[in-house]
Design a protein around this motif. Structure first.
Motif, PDB file in Angstrom:
ATOM      1  N   LYS A  23      -2.953  29.046  19.898  1.00  0.00           N
ATOM      2  CA  LYS A  23      -3.801  30.060  19.264  1.00  0.00           C
ATOM      3  C   LYS A  23      -3.371  31.465  19.663  1.00  0.00           C
ATOM      4  O   LYS A  23      -3.381  32.390  18.842  1.00  0.00           O
ATOM      5  CB  LYS A  23      -5.270  29.830  19.632  1.00  0.00           C
ATOM      6  N   ILE A  24      -2.986  31.625  20.917  1.00  0.00           N
ATOM      7  CA  ILE A  24      -2.500  32.934  21.381  1.00  0.00           C
ATOM      8  C   ILE A  24      -1.212  33.299  20.654  1.00  0.00           C
ATOM      9  O   ILE A  24      -1.043  34.427  20.174  1.00  0.00           O
ATOM     10  CB  ILE A  24      -2.277  32.925  22.904  1.00  0.00           C
ATOM     11  N   VAL A  25      -0.294  32.343  20.569  1.00  0.00           N
ATOM     12  CA  VAL A  25       0.988  32.569  19.886  1.00  0.00           C
ATOM     13  C   VAL A  25       0.756  32.952  18.429  1.00  0.00           C
ATOM     14  O   VAL A  25       1.358  33.902  17.906  1.00  0.00           O
ATOM     15  CB  VAL A  25       1.887  31.320  19.987  1.00  0.00           C
ATOM     16  N   SER A  26      -0.134  32.231  17.770  1.00  0.00           N
ATOM     17  CA  SER A  26      -0.454  32.518  16.364  1.00  0.00           C
ATOM     18  C   SER A  26      -1.058  33.912  16.211  1.00  0.00           C
ATOM     19  O   SER A  26      -0.724  34.656  15.282  1.00  0.00           O
ATOM     20  CB  SER A  26      -1.420  31.457  15.833  1.00  0.00           C
ATOM     21  N   SER A  27      -1.923  34.292  17.135  1.00  0.00           N
ATOM     22  CA  SER A  27      -2.576  35.607  17.083  1.00  0.00           C
ATOM     23  C   SER A  27      -1.574  36.739  17.288  1.00  0.00           C
ATOM     24  O   SER A  27      -1.735  37.824  16.726  1.00  0.00           O
ATOM     25  CB  SER A  27      -3.655  35.702  18.167  1.00  0.00           C
ATOM     26  N   ASP A  33      11.784  41.288  14.987  1.00  0.00           N
ATOM     27  CA  ASP A  33      11.824  42.738  15.145  1.00  0.00           C
ATOM     28  C   ASP A  33      11.092  43.177  16.415  1.00  0.00           C
ATOM     29  O   ASP A  33      10.989  44.374  16.685  1.00  0.00           O
ATOM     30  CB  ASP A  33      11.166  43.433  13.950  1.00  0.00           C
ATOM     31  N   THR A  34      10.590  42.197  17.164  1.00  0.00           N
ATOM     32  CA  THR A  34       9.648  42.489  18.251  1.00  0.00           C
ATOM     33  C   THR A  34      10.268  42.333  19.633  1.00  0.00           C
ATOM     34  O   THR A  34      10.902  41.322  19.939  1.00  0.00           O
ATOM     35  CB  THR A  34       8.430  41.543  18.161  1.00  0.00           C
ATOM     36  N   LEU A  35      10.051  43.363  20.462  1.00  0.00           N
ATOM     37  CA  LEU A  35      10.288  43.232  21.901  1.00  0.00           C
ATOM     38  C   LEU A  35       8.945  42.882  22.529  1.00  0.00           C
ATOM     39  O   LEU A  35       7.964  43.618  22.373  1.00  0.00           O
ATOM     40  CB  LEU A  35      10.813  44.541  22.491  1.00  0.00           C
ATOM     41  N   VAL A  36       8.892  41.756  23.203  1.00  0.00           N
ATOM     42  CA  VAL A  36       7.654  41.289  23.819  1.00  0.00           C
ATOM     43  C   VAL A  36       7.730  41.484  25.330  1.00  0.00           C
ATOM     44  O   VAL A  36       8.724  41.122  25.963  1.00  0.00           O
ATOM     45  CB  VAL A  36       7.395  39.800  23.512  1.00  0.00           C
ATOM     46  N   ILE A  37       6.674  42.054  25.865  1.00  0.00           N
ATOM     47  CA  ILE A  37       6.525  42.125  27.317  1.00  0.00           C
ATOM     48  C   ILE A  37       5.423  41.155  27.700  1.00  0.00           C
ATOM     49  O   ILE A  37       4.296  41.262  27.207  1.00  0.00           O
ATOM     50  CB  ILE A  37       6.155  43.548  27.771  1.00  0.00           C
ATOM     51  N   GLU A  38       5.772  40.178  28.540  1.00  0.00           N
ATOM     52  CA  GLU A  38       4.744  39.276  29.060  1.00  0.00           C
ATOM     53  C   GLU A  38       4.493  39.624  30.519  1.00  0.00           C
ATOM     54  O   GLU A  38       5.430  39.709  31.322  1.00  0.00           O
ATOM     55  CB  GLU A  38       5.142  37.813  28.933  1.00  0.00           C
ATOM     56  N   ILE A  39       3.237  39.825  30.834  1.00  0.00           N
ATOM     57  CA  ILE A  39       2.841  40.132  32.210  1.00  0.00           C
ATOM     58  C   ILE A  39       2.178  38.893  32.807  1.00  0.00           C
ATOM     59  O   ILE A  39       1.198  38.391  32.272  1.00  0.00           O
ATOM     60  CB  ILE A  39       1.870  41.324  32.252  1.00  0.00           C
ATOM     61  N   GLY A  40       2.754  38.398  33.881  1.00  0.00           N
ATOM     62  CA  GLY A  40       2.210  37.214  34.541  1.00  0.00           C
ATOM     63  C   GLY A  40       2.517  35.926  33.807  1.00  0.00           C
ATOM     64  O   GLY A  40       1.602  35.196  33.415  1.00  0.00           O
ATOM     65  N   GLY A  44       5.077  29.482  32.783  1.00  0.00           N
ATOM     66  CA  GLY A  44       5.870  29.572  31.567  1.00  0.00           C
ATOM     67  C   GLY A  44       5.360  28.813  30.368  1.00  0.00           C
ATOM     68  O   GLY A  44       6.063  28.683  29.365  1.00  0.00           O
ATOM     69  N   TRP A  45       4.121  28.325  30.416  1.00  0.00           N
ATOM     70  CA  TRP A  45       3.586  27.552  29.287  1.00  0.00           C
ATOM     71  C   TRP A  45       3.479  28.399  28.018  1.00  0.00           C
ATOM     72  O   TRP A  45       3.703  27.909  26.920  1.00  0.00           O
ATOM     73  CB  TRP A  45       2.224  26.951  29.653  1.00  0.00           C
ATOM     74  N   ILE A  50       6.654  32.057  23.141  1.00  0.00           N
ATOM     75  CA  ILE A  50       6.770  33.401  22.573  1.00  0.00           C
ATOM     76  C   ILE A  50       8.189  33.969  22.678  1.00  0.00           C
ATOM     77  O   ILE A  50       8.604  34.733  21.806  1.00  0.00           O
ATOM     78  CB  ILE A  50       5.754  34.385  23.197  1.00  0.00           C
ATOM     79  N   VAL A  51       8.920  33.589  23.704  1.00  0.00           N
ATOM     80  CA  VAL A  51      10.275  34.118  23.865  1.00  0.00           C
ATOM     81  C   VAL A  51      11.178  33.747  22.686  1.00  0.00           C
ATOM     82  O   VAL A  51      11.863  34.616  22.133  1.00  0.00           O
ATOM     83  CB  VAL A  51      10.892  33.674  25.214  1.00  0.00           C
TER      84      VAL A  51
END
Length: 261
Positions: A23-27, A33-40, A44-45, A50-51
């Motif tokens: 659900k988070i991934v879908s949201s 085109d996206t640079l994603v920053i994941e905090i914490g 790695g689930w 998302i990567v």
């Protein structure tokens, strides 16, 4: 992860429910085109989903013990950078400079006790296009609160002046390991420039002052400000100095701060 010793001092509660992860991934609606920053990223689930969707990803993790876990989970990816540091001390502006992207998103499941400092840091330093954040449920309610409600306050105005915010869905505490004491919620924050804030430092101080004592009126909280000028704008929208700050919409705060600065 069976033998992993979770550190309470780091607020470690890892999401384990795959339905919530999906659900988070879908949201997030991440694309190439996206640079994603994941905090914490933790175990790695969420990272491993998302990567691959992103053009590039930067993962900030404070616990170096998780390196082997994350390397294994992301072994099929070559478009990410794993940085072991306290994100509050990171130079995020410098870290993203090497990447070419059209959209900048932040995804985070962060410890509850540093939610506000992290949100402020990423908003002021990089102002991402979208933030998808897992927070304590009551914090989510404050972020998405409406004027006149109990949850509406300093945090609400500070972030809603720069973002459109929605509380997307609640996440039960049993979706985490170890199980926290409270439920969480996922919040979506989408960049919005509908408010022109002339002086951001002044605006933030003004909002902090007006909410300093929640049960006091605007008049009592804003001693030292030009109350005549404030009164004129409040009156224009049907409010007065006798109101409490919790009743005033974001647009009125912006107009008052701009007139004073």
């Amino acid at each position: 992860m069976k033998r992993f010793e979770f550190k309470k001092s780091l607020g470690q509660n890892f999401i384990k429910d795959e339905n919530i992860v999906n659900k988070i991934v879908s949201s997030a609606s991440i694309d190439k085109d996206t640079l994603v920053i994941e905090i914490g990223p933790g175990a790695g689930w969420l990272s491993k989903k998302i990567v691959p969707l992103s053009k590039n990803a930067i993962l900030y993790e404070i616990d170096t013990r998780l390196k082997s876990v994350l390397d294994k989970e992301l072994s099929f990816c070559n478009n990410y950078e794993l940085i072991f540091t306290d994100v509050l001390k990171a130079d995020i502006c410098n870290d993203i400079r090497k990447y070419d992207f059209k959209k900048l998103y932040v995804v985070a499941n962060i410890p509850y006790y540093i939610t506000s400092p992290i949100l402020k840091k990423i908003m002021y330093e990089i102002y991402p296009d979208k933030i998808i954040i897992m927070v304590q449920d009551e914090v989510a309610s404050r972020l998405a609160a409406m004027p006149g409600t109990r949850d509406y306050g300093l945090m609400t105005v500070l972030f809603n002046s720069r973002y459109n915010i929605k509380k997307l869905f609640k996440v039960g505490k049993n979706s985490f390991v170890p199980v926290p004491k409270v439920d969480s919620a996922v919040v979506e924050m989408v960049k919005d420039s509908k408010y022109e804030i002339k002086n951001e430092n002044f605006f933030d101080k003004f909002i902090s002052d007006i909410f300093q004592y929640k049960r006091k009126t605007i008049r009592n909280n804003l001693k030292g400000y030009d109350l005549d000028k404030i009164s004129l704008i409040l009156d224009k929208y049907g409010y007065s100095l006798s109101d409490r700050a919790e009743n005033i919409p974001v647009n009125v705060f912006v107009e008052i701060a701009n007139s004073l600065s």
